[in-house]
Design an enzyme around this catalytic site. Structure first.
Site, PDB file in Angstrom:
ATOM      1  N   LEU A 148      64.636  27.097 164.670  1.00 19.27           N
ATOM      2  CA  LEU A 148      64.870  27.990 163.538  1.00 19.27           C
ATOM      3  C   LEU A 148      64.059  27.568 162.315  1.00 19.27           C
ATOM      4  O   LEU A 148      63.383  28.380 161.686  1.00 19.27           O
ATOM      5  CB  LEU A 148      66.358  28.027 163.188  1.00 19.27           C
ATOM      6  CG  LEU A 148      66.745  28.859 161.963  1.00 19.27           C
ATOM      7  CD1 LEU A 148      66.416  30.335 162.188  1.00 19.27           C
ATOM      8  CD2 LEU A 148      68.229  28.688 161.638  1.00 19.27           C
ATOM      9  N   SER A 152      67.552  27.082 155.661  1.00 17.08           N
ATOM     10  CA  SER A 152      68.775  27.877 155.598  1.00 17.08           C
ATOM     11  C   SER A 152      68.485  29.341 155.282  1.00 17.08           C
ATOM     12  O   SER A 152      69.253  30.226 155.655  1.00 17.08           O
ATOM     13  CB  SER A 152      69.715  27.288 154.535  1.00 17.08           C
ATOM     14  OG  SER A 152      70.092  25.972 154.881  1.00 17.08           O
ATOM     15  N   THR A 167      64.728  19.128 166.604  1.00 10.30           N
ATOM     16  CA  THR A 167      65.315  18.031 167.356  1.00 10.30           C
ATOM     17  C   THR A 167      65.210  18.300 168.852  1.00 10.30           C
ATOM     18  O   THR A 167      65.375  19.432 169.301  1.00 10.30           O
ATOM     19  CB  THR A 167      66.787  17.851 166.958  1.00 10.30           C
ATOM     20  OG1 THR A 167      66.871  17.678 165.547  1.00 10.30           O
ATOM     21  CG2 THR A 167      67.398  16.631 167.639  1.00 10.30           C
ATOM     22  N   GLY A 187      78.582  -8.024 154.273  1.00 14.06           N
ATOM     23  CA  GLY A 187      77.684  -8.968 153.632  1.00 14.06           C
ATOM     24  C   GLY A 187      76.290  -8.920 154.220  1.00 14.06           C
ATOM     25  O   GLY A 187      75.779  -7.849 154.586  1.00 14.06           O
ATOM     26  N   GLU A 210      71.723  21.974 159.553  1.00 15.77           N
ATOM     27  CA  GLU A 210      72.629  23.130 159.411  1.00 15.77           C
ATOM     28  C   GLU A 210      72.984  23.423 157.954  1.00 15.77           C
ATOM     29  O   GLU A 210      74.036  23.988 157.660  1.00 15.77           O
ATOM     30  CB  GLU A 210      73.928  22.941 160.222  1.00 15.77           C
ATOM     31  CG  GLU A 210      73.714  22.555 161.661  1.00 15.77           C
ATOM     32  CD  GLU A 210      73.092  23.663 162.488  1.00 15.77           C
ATOM     33  OE1 GLU A 210      72.668  24.680 161.904  1.00 15.77           O
ATOM     34  OE2 GLU A 210      73.010  23.515 163.701  1.00 15.77           O
TER      35      GLU A 210
END
Length: 393
Positions: free
Chosen positions: A134, A141, A167, A348, A372
């Site tokens: 997309l 978006s 991905t 630590g 997303e």
């Protein structure tokens, strides 16, 4: 190991049983997470093991080898449980299941049956991955700003353009690709979804080198007049935008649970550390400067988790959950990152090293904050739901 949060207690006993089953399956793989985080080898062996348990076929019909479609005995809450418990053991298991349990049902629902039969069983069996394409360099978006174009050709379409930040692309067999169809005039009707095999002519790829998600891979994908036959169109011409928007609420919810799953594991590791490490003659956990942050993060994680499960419960009830999904994506990723950061500090100097998985957890969950829709996008969605689109534009 002391538990930061009790095992989930849901509103029906079968959810508890399902959560326990996934947790027991995933637990043996937890020790390998850090090694996988440092490498780039795709976990095909783990994909096969998940497939054997049915965890890559959630939402796919039994006819195509899955565990059944959503709405019968299997619910979206079940999917949320699976992804959270897998993420607790190993983020990469969860991300693989998340993608396969999204693309498998999409292909089955929206491809011609004879084409779905060629592609879906391989996903369910862990033999191949289908990526979701997309995002583009100039649009994320804002899906309507995409520049990928599809033109009519004899028997199908030719696609040209670039997708980025995809991905699984370096390991994927195909990509569900969203493109605008030339000649369409309506605002949303031109966006169409195509299944594009990635081994054909005209497809090239540029792999990214990221701080996290290394074994999963991410890349830019370039299509240069790539031919896609008509039967590889998902859901019909002009329906791609609706396909995207229909899935965002679910995927945002699941991302929230993947985040909290990783953070729960980080908190459990920290509880074990501060209760066993001594300073000045007593466990460091006896100091409020140590115990209070742990108490606060456990509380916030629990709240984020249940907001997510409420969103998925609304989905299962057939009720709108756009606002709740955006809320959980906004809250869960933020709370999880804050938890992991404090866990690093409470360890630590060890927390800053690569001897422990905390740095890898921080890098992996950071990616979820962007995917997303960024936090800013989630606030826009929430604001529109509360105040109206005209006020919040």
């Amino acid at each position: 190991m002391p538990a930061s949060l009790p095992p989930p207690v849901f509103f029906a006993p079968d959810y508890d049983e399902f959560a326990r089953w996934v947790r027991d399956f995933a637990a043996p793989f937890a020790d390998g997470y850090l090694a996988r985080a440092h490498g780039e080898e795709f976990p095909w062996d783990l994909a096969g093991k998940m497939a054997a348990q049915g965890l890559l076929g959630l939402g796919v019909s039994e006819k195509l080898g899955g565990q059944g479609r959503i709405g019968d005995e299997l619910t979206k809450v079940h999917l949320g449980i699976a992804h959270e418990e897998l993420a607790y053991a190993d983020f990469y298991l969860s991300q693989l299941a998340y993608t396969d349990n999204l693309t498998g049902p999409l292909l089955e629902r929206f491809l011609a049956p004879e084409v779905a039969e060629q592609w879906v069983p391989g996903i369910v069996e862990g033999k191949h991955v289908v990526a979701l394409g997309l995002t583009e360099p100039g649009s994320g978006s804002d899906a309507m700003a995409m520049r990928m174009r599809a033109e009519r050709a004899d028997g199908g379409w030719t696609l040209s353009g670039e997708k980025t930040s995809i991905t699984f692309a370096p390991h994927a067999k195909a990509m569900i690709t969203f493109a605008k169809v030339r000649g369409e005039t309506k605002e949303t009707s031109g966006v169409t979804a195509f299944l594009v095999p990635l081994d054909g002519p005209g497809v090239s790829m540029q792999k990214f080198h990221d701080p996290g998600w290394k074994p999963l891979g991410r890349a830019g994908v370039f299509l240069d007049d790539v031919f896609v036959p008509d039967e590889y169109v998902l859901g019909g011409v002009g329906n791609g935008f609706r396909l995207v928007m229909a899935e965002f609420d679910y995927t945002r919810s699941v991302i929230g649970l993947m985040s909290t799953g990783v953070a729960r594991k980080a908190l459990d590791l920290t509880i074990e550390h501060v209760t066993s490490r001594h300073a000045f003659g007593r466990p460091v956990a006896a100091n409020q400067g140590v115990s209070f942050p742990i108490a606060e993060h456990a509380t916030q994680l629990e709240a984020a988790r249940w907001l997510t499960y409420r969103a998925l419960s609304l989905a299962d009830a057939g009720r709108p959950f756009t606002k709740e999904a955006a809320m959980t994506k906004l809250m869960a990723t933020d709370v999880s990152l804050q938890t992991i950061r404090d866990c690093i500090v409470l360890h630590g100097h060890l927390g800053y090293s690569e001897e422990l998985p905390l740095q890898a957890m921080l890098r992996d969950v950071s990616g979820l904050e962007i995917g997303e829709g960024t936090p800013q996008i989630q606030k826009v969605v929430i604001g529109r739901a509360l105040l109206g689109r005209e006020v919040s534009r």
